[in-house]
Design a protein around this motif. Structure first.
Motif, PDB file in Angstrom:
ATOM      1  N   PHE A 110       0.042   6.133  -7.156  1.00 51.97           N
ATOM      2  CA  PHE A 110      -1.385   6.540  -7.426  1.00 51.97           C
ATOM      3  C   PHE A 110      -0.263   8.210  -7.455  1.00 51.97           C
ATOM      4  O   PHE A 110      -0.932   9.226  -8.266  1.00 51.97           O
ATOM      5  CB  PHE A 110      -1.834   6.806  -5.781  1.00 51.97           C
ATOM      6  N   HIS A 111       0.384   8.441  -6.592  1.00 49.19           N
ATOM      7  CA  HIS A 111       1.296   9.960  -6.827  1.00 49.19           C
ATOM      8  C   HIS A 111       1.487  10.642  -8.311  1.00 49.19           C
ATOM      9  O   HIS A 111       1.277  11.328  -8.904  1.00 49.19           O
ATOM     10  CB  HIS A 111       1.906  10.651  -5.304  1.00 49.19           C
ATOM     11  N   LEU A 139       0.572  -1.586   0.123  1.00 50.78           N
ATOM     12  CA  LEU A 139      -0.119  -0.022  -0.194  1.00 50.78           C
ATOM     13  C   LEU A 139       1.274   1.236  -0.325  1.00 50.78           C
ATOM     14  O   LEU A 139       0.405   2.731  -0.576  1.00 50.78           O
ATOM     15  CB  LEU A 139      -1.007   0.055   1.330  1.00 50.78           C
ATOM     16  N   THR A 140       2.107   1.310   1.057  1.00 47.98           N
ATOM     17  CA  THR A 140       3.088   2.106   0.580  1.00 47.98           C
ATOM     18  C   THR A 140       3.806   3.055  -0.685  1.00 47.98           C
ATOM     19  O   THR A 140       3.441   3.504  -1.205  1.00 47.98           O
ATOM     20  CB  THR A 140       3.984   1.923   1.435  1.00 47.98           C
ATOM     21  N   GLU A 180      -8.664   9.569  -1.087  1.00 53.81           N
ATOM     22  CA  GLU A 180      -8.005  10.328  -1.743  1.00 53.81           C
ATOM     23  C   GLU A 180      -8.059  10.615  -2.973  1.00 53.81           C
ATOM     24  O   GLU A 180      -7.846  11.326  -3.664  1.00 53.81           O
ATOM     25  CB  GLU A 180      -6.996  10.889  -0.350  1.00 53.81           C
ATOM     26  N   GLU A 181      -6.287   9.246  -3.181  1.00 56.66           N
ATOM     27  CA  GLU A 181      -6.182   9.936  -4.452  1.00 56.66           C
ATOM     28  C   GLU A 181      -6.605   9.360  -5.537  1.00 56.66           C
ATOM     29  O   GLU A 181      -7.033  10.007  -6.219  1.00 56.66           O
ATOM     30  CB  GLU A 181      -4.597   8.496  -4.836  1.00 56.66           C
ATOM     31  N   TRP A 187      -5.886   6.677   2.421  1.00 52.32           N
ATOM     32  CA  TRP A 187      -5.217   7.416   1.200  1.00 52.32           C
ATOM     33  C   TRP A 187      -4.838   7.399  -0.342  1.00 52.32           C
ATOM     34  O   TRP A 187      -5.653   8.178  -1.111  1.00 52.32           O
ATOM     35  CB  TRP A 187      -3.630   7.309   1.450  1.00 52.32           C
ATOM     36  N   TYR A 188      -6.128   5.980  -0.641  1.00 51.53           N
ATOM     37  CA  TYR A 188      -6.541   5.669  -1.505  1.00 51.53           C
ATOM     38  C   TYR A 188      -7.828   6.348  -2.101  1.00 51.53           C
ATOM     39  O   TYR A 188      -7.618   6.375  -2.829  1.00 51.53           O
ATOM     40  CB  TYR A 188      -6.383   3.828  -1.098  1.00 51.53           C
ATOM     41  N   ASN A 213       2.100   2.045  -3.141  1.00 51.55           N
ATOM     42  CA  ASN A 213       0.735   1.858  -4.420  1.00 51.55           C
ATOM     43  C   ASN A 213       0.217   3.572  -4.167  1.00 51.55           C
ATOM     44  O   ASN A 213       0.569   4.296  -5.179  1.00 51.55           O
ATOM     45  CB  ASN A 213      -0.101   0.846  -4.189  1.00 51.55           C
ATOM     46  N   ALA A 214       0.504   4.316  -3.140  1.00 48.13           N
ATOM     47  CA  ALA A 214       0.539   5.692  -2.668  1.00 48.13           C
ATOM     48  C   ALA A 214       1.603   6.386  -3.101  1.00 48.13           C
ATOM     49  O   ALA A 214       1.336   7.192  -4.289  1.00 48.13           O
ATOM     50  CB  ALA A 214       0.413   5.566  -1.274  1.00 48.13           C
ATOM     51  N   ARG A 215       3.066   5.695  -3.631  1.00 52.20           N
ATOM     52  CA  ARG A 215       4.159   6.303  -4.600  1.00 52.20           C
ATOM     53  C   ARG A 215       2.966   6.005  -5.832  1.00 52.20           C
ATOM     54  O   ARG A 215       3.611   7.359  -6.840  1.00 52.20           O
ATOM     55  CB  ARG A 215       4.949   5.820  -4.205  1.00 52.20           C
TER      56      ARG A 215
END
Length: 198
Positions: free
Chosen positions: A67-68, A60-61, A127-128, A124-125, A63-65
């Motif tokens: 998504f950004h 997930l960490t 939000e993105e 975060w998911y 994936n956050a990158r």
């Protein structure tokens, strides 16, 4: 002493994220294994779980990158798009396709990460995804000004789902039978048809 421990922990965390990010981008999500991560990071397997709750947290960490980066690419394409709202949707959708094609395994990991059936997506998911939906919602509000907020939200998600499905199946040519060079054209045809009733 506590400061040094925190620094080592932060350094290990960043190193694990970078290793996992590279592994996923090169080999896919299924290639991510704790033993291999520990070996490459030069740490014990247990050290991974001192930094992350489990491998899903690590994914997930990463994936956050991803998504950004996806959001930045879509925003950049939108900044250069024509003022026409339909063309803006097409430009954004084609940027989404390009990102998926250029970062295929990382992009697939955004949607393939496993969660328990009753487990909500992380904040975060959401939000993105909300940011991506906002890019879509703005031109849709111009094209369909009379829709109420609930219907507008459904339309936004339906349009994203349509584009995502085209990209997902299009990149798997064995399933779709659509040559890669025709995917952008297909996206444009569908979006122009969907918005023609405005």
């Amino acid at each position: 002493m506590a400061g040094k421990v925190a620094q080592r922990r932060a350094a290990l965390r960043e190193n694990l994220v970078l290793i996992a990010e590279r592994t996923i981008s090169e080999k896919g999500l299924t290639a991510l294994r704790a033993r291999d991560l520990a070996s490459e990071a030069g740490c014990a397997v247990g050290a991974i779980y001192n930094v992350f709750g489990d491998l899903t947290d690590l994914v997930l960490t990463v994936n956050a990158r991803t998504f950004h980066r996806l959001g930045a690419d879509v925003a950049e394409a939108l900044a250069e798009a024509p003022q026409d709202p339909v063309e803006q949707l097409i430009v954004m959708a084609q940027a989404y396709h390009k990102f998926a094609a250029d970062n295929h395994l990382s992009w697939r990991a955004l949607f393939d990460v496993e969660r328990a059936p009753d487990e909500a997506a992380p904040d975060w998911y959401l939000e993105e995804m909300g940011r991506l939906f906002a890019y879509i919602a703005d031109p849709l509000a111009v094209i369909f000004p009379g829709r109420d907020s609930h219907e507008h939200a459904l339309l936004t998600r339906a349009l994203f789902s349509s584009v995502h499905g085209i990209v997902l199946l299009g990149l798997d040519q064995a399933s779709s039978g659509v040559p890669a060079e025709d995917i952008d054209r297909m996206i444009a045809l569908v979006l122009r048809q969907l918005t023609a009733s405005s």
